[in-house]
Enzyme design. Structure first.
Site, PDB file in Angstrom:
ATOM      1  N   GLU A 112       8.722   8.044 -16.231  1.00 30.11           N
ATOM      2  CA  GLU A 112       7.251   8.909 -16.788  1.00 30.11           C
ATOM      3  C   GLU A 112       7.031   8.362 -18.742  1.00 30.11           C
ATOM      4  O   GLU A 112       5.651   8.550 -19.060  1.00 30.11           O
ATOM      5  CB  GLU A 112       7.391  10.328 -16.695  1.00 30.11           C
ATOM      6  CG  GLU A 112       7.996  10.929 -15.850  1.00 30.11           C
ATOM      7  CD  GLU A 112       7.979  12.287 -15.256  1.00 30.11           C
ATOM      8  OE1 GLU A 112       6.574  13.167 -14.980  1.00 30.11           O
ATOM      9  OE2 GLU A 112       9.278  12.990 -15.532  1.00 30.11           O
TER      10      GLU A 112
ATOM     11  N   HIS B 195       1.118  -1.468   0.153  1.00 30.25           N
ATOM     12  CA  HIS B 195       0.254  -0.390  -0.379  1.00 30.25           C
ATOM     13  C   HIS B 195       0.876   1.370  -0.026  1.00 30.25           C
ATOM     14  O   HIS B 195       0.480   2.423   0.533  1.00 30.25           O
ATOM     15  CB  HIS B 195      -0.499   0.398   0.978  1.00 30.25           C
ATOM     16  CG  HIS B 195      -1.569  -1.364   1.301  1.00 30.25           C
ATOM     17  ND1 HIS B 195      -3.466  -1.114   1.280  1.00 30.25           N
ATOM     18  CD2 HIS B 195      -0.961  -2.612   2.117  1.00 30.25           C
ATOM     19  CE1 HIS B 195      -3.287  -2.592   0.824  1.00 30.25           C
ATOM     20  NE2 HIS B 195      -2.004  -2.961   1.346  1.00 30.25           N
TER      21      HIS B 195
ATOM     22  N   LYS C 149      15.116  21.637 -11.428  1.00 32.08           N
ATOM     23  CA  LYS C 149      14.861  20.398 -12.076  1.00 32.08           C
ATOM     24  C   LYS C 149      15.355  19.244 -12.370  1.00 32.08           C
ATOM     25  O   LYS C 149      16.616  19.667 -13.192  1.00 32.08           O
ATOM     26  CB  LYS C 149      13.062  20.714 -12.388  1.00 32.08           C
ATOM     27  CG  LYS C 149      12.830  21.249 -11.854  1.00 32.08           C
ATOM     28  CD  LYS C 149      11.785  20.857 -10.844  1.00 32.08           C
ATOM     29  CE  LYS C 149      11.056  19.413 -11.396  1.00 32.08           C
ATOM     30  NZ  LYS C 149       9.831  19.558 -11.388  1.00 32.08           N
TER      31      LYS C 149
ATOM     32  N   SER D   3      13.849  21.824 -16.375  1.00 37.16           N
ATOM     33  CA  SER D   3      13.126  22.267 -16.593  1.00 37.16           C
ATOM     34  C   SER D   3      13.155  23.338 -17.660  1.00 37.16           C
ATOM     35  O   SER D   3      14.944  23.987 -17.264  1.00 37.16           O
ATOM     36  CB  SER D   3      12.135  22.468 -15.016  1.00 37.16           C
ATOM     37  OG  SER D   3      11.341  23.906 -15.202  1.00 37.16           O
TER      38      SER D   3
END
Ligand code: ARG
Length: 480
Positions: free
Chosen positions: A306, A172, A299, A293
């Site tokens: 992704e 979980h 970043k 970024s």
């Protein structure tokens, strides 16, 4: 050439208007709206090699069946070889035809004249196109397996290097019990091994030769389908021509295998995205697989993870496309079936793009064992403490209750289980001895789980060995 032959040859050449292979029956050409709708060349052009291979085999079969003379056989095979060289050299040059089969037949006509018209004897584009796609699918399955092997090697390498590193294991997404990092890496290895089996099984279902099925009812000339099978490298010959022209089960098998790979990779990607976050910091993806970024200078984004997670969408979608395409089709070939290729090609392309990228990310991944340690809460050992009582004869349900109570007490005091004084343990249950604090040992916890498949050193080593030999068994020779 006779006058008739010359006329036929000219009409072959005149097909540059996008002319079809079925002109005789029609007075008018296709409606302008229908022309682009009818086209599949943009999709099936990649099958030109397979189509020519199938045609060369078909010429031989027709010659063996005495439908073509040996002179015609030579002319047609030379012509097809010429077409192959021509396409290799020039590409398709914006051919106006609707599909690759029509282009190749036109080019064959341009190369050898009217005798080209004999190639399609006893054959239909229904069995022809299905043959070409299956040849493509069989080779694609092999290429996918090779790429999965690359990722398996990367994960197996990571597992071998992290046998002694302990991390929190989760259920979980909550800390559950300590595990070896190798155990986590191997969990992805075993999923991918099942994926290899699925893709290999899809290859077997692709390896059925439809050529000779004709449009639906079979071939009226005595072609030797077994010889065709052997020449083209299929494993079996289709047993029912009506089924053969419409059978796309194997495309479902391959897109299903692809969808499962997509799902599996998306889970691996999710792990990497979370583990590489500032909050976790368990891993660092190399520069080559991260992006920055344009706005935020600090970043470091896990784009490889992704994108991999995102690609699962189209892989699952392609399976849905196939199943929906086939549902409720009337028996026999239906033009709907032409839509099979885009889904299939997209699955293959997506896998061949995704697998090397994620393998590269794993190969260059840096583990951060110290961050894993820092992140581990003593409560990860609550089960071990309950097991401590069990070893002293306490029923597990009771020891679970006792530990639950101790966790609550620690929480109330704002401390961790390991900081709770010994007296409180002994107050909670008399079976707690002075040695209970020795339970707070991550490695000892992993060692306790020594059943096969567990996270102990012995068990993890056994898993690594099993993977090494499975790779060899599967015909994928590991080079590590
Ligand atoms: N492009 C077609 C396909 O892939 C070829 C078969 C066409 N057959 C037909 N009867 N129109 O399905």
């Amino acid at each position: 050439m006779t006058r008739e032959d010359t006329a036929a040859s000219e009409s072959f050449a005149q097909r540059k208007d996008g002319g079809s292979l079925w002109g005789g029956r029609f007075e008018e050409g296709l409606a302008p709206e229908m022309v682009p709708f009818n086209l599949s060349l943009g999709i099936d052009s990649r099958l030109w090699r397979e189509d020519i291979r199938g045609s060369i085999a078909w010429v031989r079969a027709l010659a063996s069946a005495q439908v073509l003379t040996s002179e015609e056989q030579t002319t047609l095979i030379d012509g097809l070889t010429h077409v192959e060289d021509r396409i290799e050299l020039e590409g398709l040059n914006e051919a106006p035809e609707e599909d690759i089969h029509s282009v190749i037949e036109r080019m064959l006509g341009e190369a050898v004249g009217p005798v080209a018209g004999k190639l399609h004897t006893g054959r239909s584009r229904n069995d022809q196109s299905s043959t070409g796609v299956r040849l493509y699918g069989m080779a694609a399955a092999d290429r996918i397996c090779v790429e999965i092997l690359g990722l398996l090697q990367a994960l197996q390498g990571l597992a071998k290097s992290s046998v002694d590193v302990v991390m929190p294991g989760y259920t979980h997404l909550q800390q559950a019990q300590p595990i070896r990092v190798a155990h986590w890496a191997l969990s992805h290895v075993f999923r991918l091994l099942r994926d290899v089996e699925r893709i290999q099984a899809a290859k077997v279902s692709a390896a059925v030769m439809p050529l000779g099925a004709g449009a639906l009812a079979g071939c009226p000339f005595p072609v030797d389908r077994e010889a065709l099978r052997a020449e083209l490298g299929f494993e079996r010959v289709s047993e029912n021509s009506l089924d053969a022209v419409a059978d796309r089960d194997w495309v479902c098998d391959l897109t299903y295998g692809g969808a499962m790979i997509g799902v599996h990779l998306s889970c691996l990607a999710e792990d990497l995205a979370i583990f590489s976050s500032a909050e976790f910091g368990f891993v660092r993806l190399s520069d080559g697989f991260s992006t920055g970024s344009s706005l935020m200078p600090q970043k470091r984004n896990p784009d490889v993870a992704e994108l991999t997670r995102g690609k699962a969408g189209r892989l699952v979608g392609n399976l849905m496309t196939m199943l929906t395409l086939l549902k409720g089709l009337f028996t026999g070939y239906n033009r709907d079936l032409q839509e099979d290729k885009e889904a299939l090609f997209d699955t293959v392309d997506t896998l061949l793009l995704t697998l090397p990228a994620i393998a590269g990310a794993i190969n260059t991944l840096e583990l951060r064992p110290e961050r894993m340690r820092e992140g581990m809460e003593a409560e990860l050992l609550a089960t071990d403490l309950a097991d401590y009582l069990v070893r002293r004869g306490v029923p597990f349900r009771t020891s679970h209750e006792v530990l639950g109570e101790l966790v609550r007490q620690a929480e109330e005091r704002g401390i961790s289980l390991s900081e709770l004084p010994l007296e409180l343990y002994q107050k909670a249950h008399e079976a707690f001895g002075d040695d209970v604090m020795a339970t707070f040992d991550w490695l000892a916890s992993t060692e306790a789980r020594d059943t096969d498949g567990g996270t102990s050193l012995r068990s993890v080593r056994k898993q690594l060995e099993s993977v090494d030999s499975r790779l060899v068994e599967l015909g994928l020779v590991p080079n590590f």
